[in-house]
Write a protein that holds these residues in place. Structure first.
Motif, PDB file in Angstrom:
ATOM      1  N   CYS A 102       0.843  -1.196   0.000  1.00 55.13           N
ATOM      2  CA  CYS A 102       0.000   0.000   0.000  1.00 55.13           C
ATOM      3  C   CYS A 102       0.885   1.255   0.000  1.00 55.13           C
ATOM      4  O   CYS A 102       1.792   1.367   0.821  1.00 55.13           O
TER       5      CYS A 102
ATOM      6  N   CYS B 219       0.159   3.036   3.733  1.00 54.63           N
ATOM      7  CA  CYS B 219       0.594   2.464   5.014  1.00 54.63           C
ATOM      8  C   CYS B 219       1.735   1.455   4.848  1.00 54.63           C
ATOM      9  O   CYS B 219       2.292   0.998   5.837  1.00 54.63           O
TER      10      CYS B 219
ATOM     11  N   CYS C 163      -5.844  -2.088  -0.203  1.00 55.08           N
ATOM     12  CA  CYS C 163      -5.432  -2.132   1.190  1.00 55.08           C
ATOM     13  C   CYS C 163      -6.650  -2.429   2.054  1.00 55.08           C
ATOM     14  O   CYS C 163      -7.663  -1.749   1.976  1.00 55.08           O
TER      15      CYS C 163
ATOM     16  N   CYS D  64      -5.417   1.962   7.956  1.00 55.31           N
ATOM     17  CA  CYS D  64      -4.808   2.651   6.816  1.00 55.31           C
ATOM     18  C   CYS D  64      -5.579   3.919   6.476  1.00 55.31           C
ATOM     19  O   CYS D  64      -6.800   3.893   6.398  1.00 55.31           O
TER      20      CYS D  64
HETATM   21 ZN   LIG Z   1      -2.813   0.850   3.450  1.00 59.01          ZN
END
Ligand SMILES: [Zn+2]
Length: 171
Positions: free
Chosen positions: A64, A67, A82, A87
């Motif tokens: 991702c 994050c 994600c 996140c």
């Molecule tokens: Zn993420």
């Protein structure tokens, strides 16, 4: 030569574990991948190997951008999506979903099969059905297609429907 993962909690190398970022960090400076002793040749399943996370099928996952955790694959998304609650990207997506729910847009036309059938046979226009049931016209069309209520089939169904309602009235 010894890997930097040795002596660390091994769960960090389980794909989607909360410790994955630490695993990535250690893999990045570990001498084993550079020496060719750790890598995809180990055919990892559900593990991080040489700084790459693999899912249960052994497919390498993208990370991702927000994050940096691995993202599960998802149909229609080239790099996956994600799924982490923490996140910032996921939070944005959830907000959008909530806004949609608030606006009353439903996303499962299949829940309205019977209504779509009835309205279609009552000759209600597709756009009006969509508005009434808060669906997209495309979603309505998909169900109409599944029900055999498009094109020539629709004309036949309408004729039959008319017949059955008139004969019912007559009786
Ligand atoms: Zn993420």
């Amino acid at each position: 030569m010894i890997g930097l993962c040795v002596g660390q909690p091994s769960t960090y190398w389980n794909t989607f574990n909360a410790g994955n970022l630490r695993a990535f960090e250690l893999c990045a400076v570990c001498p084993l991948p550079a020496a060719g002793e750790c890598g995809p040749q180990l055919e990892p399943l559900g593990l991080i190997v040489a700084g790459i996370a693999y899912d249960d099928k052994g497919v390498a996952l993208a990370r991702c951008p927000k994050c940096h955790y691995p993202m599960p694959r998802r149909k229609g998304y080239r790099n996956g999506v994600c799924g982490r609650a923490a996140c910032p990207d996921g939070a944005k997506r959830r907000k959008r979903q909530q806004a949609r729910a608030k606006a009353g847009i439903r996303h499962k036309p299949s829940m309205f099969r019977e209504q779509i059938r009835e309205l279609t046979l009552a000759r209600v226009r597709r756009a009006d059905i969509a508005e009434q049931l808060r669906l997209t016209p495309r979603g309505v069309r998909e169900i109409q297609y599944q029900l055999g209520l498009t094109g020539e089939k629709l004309a036949r169904a309408l004729a039959e429907h008319q017949e059955s309602t008139t004969s019912r009235k007559a009786a």
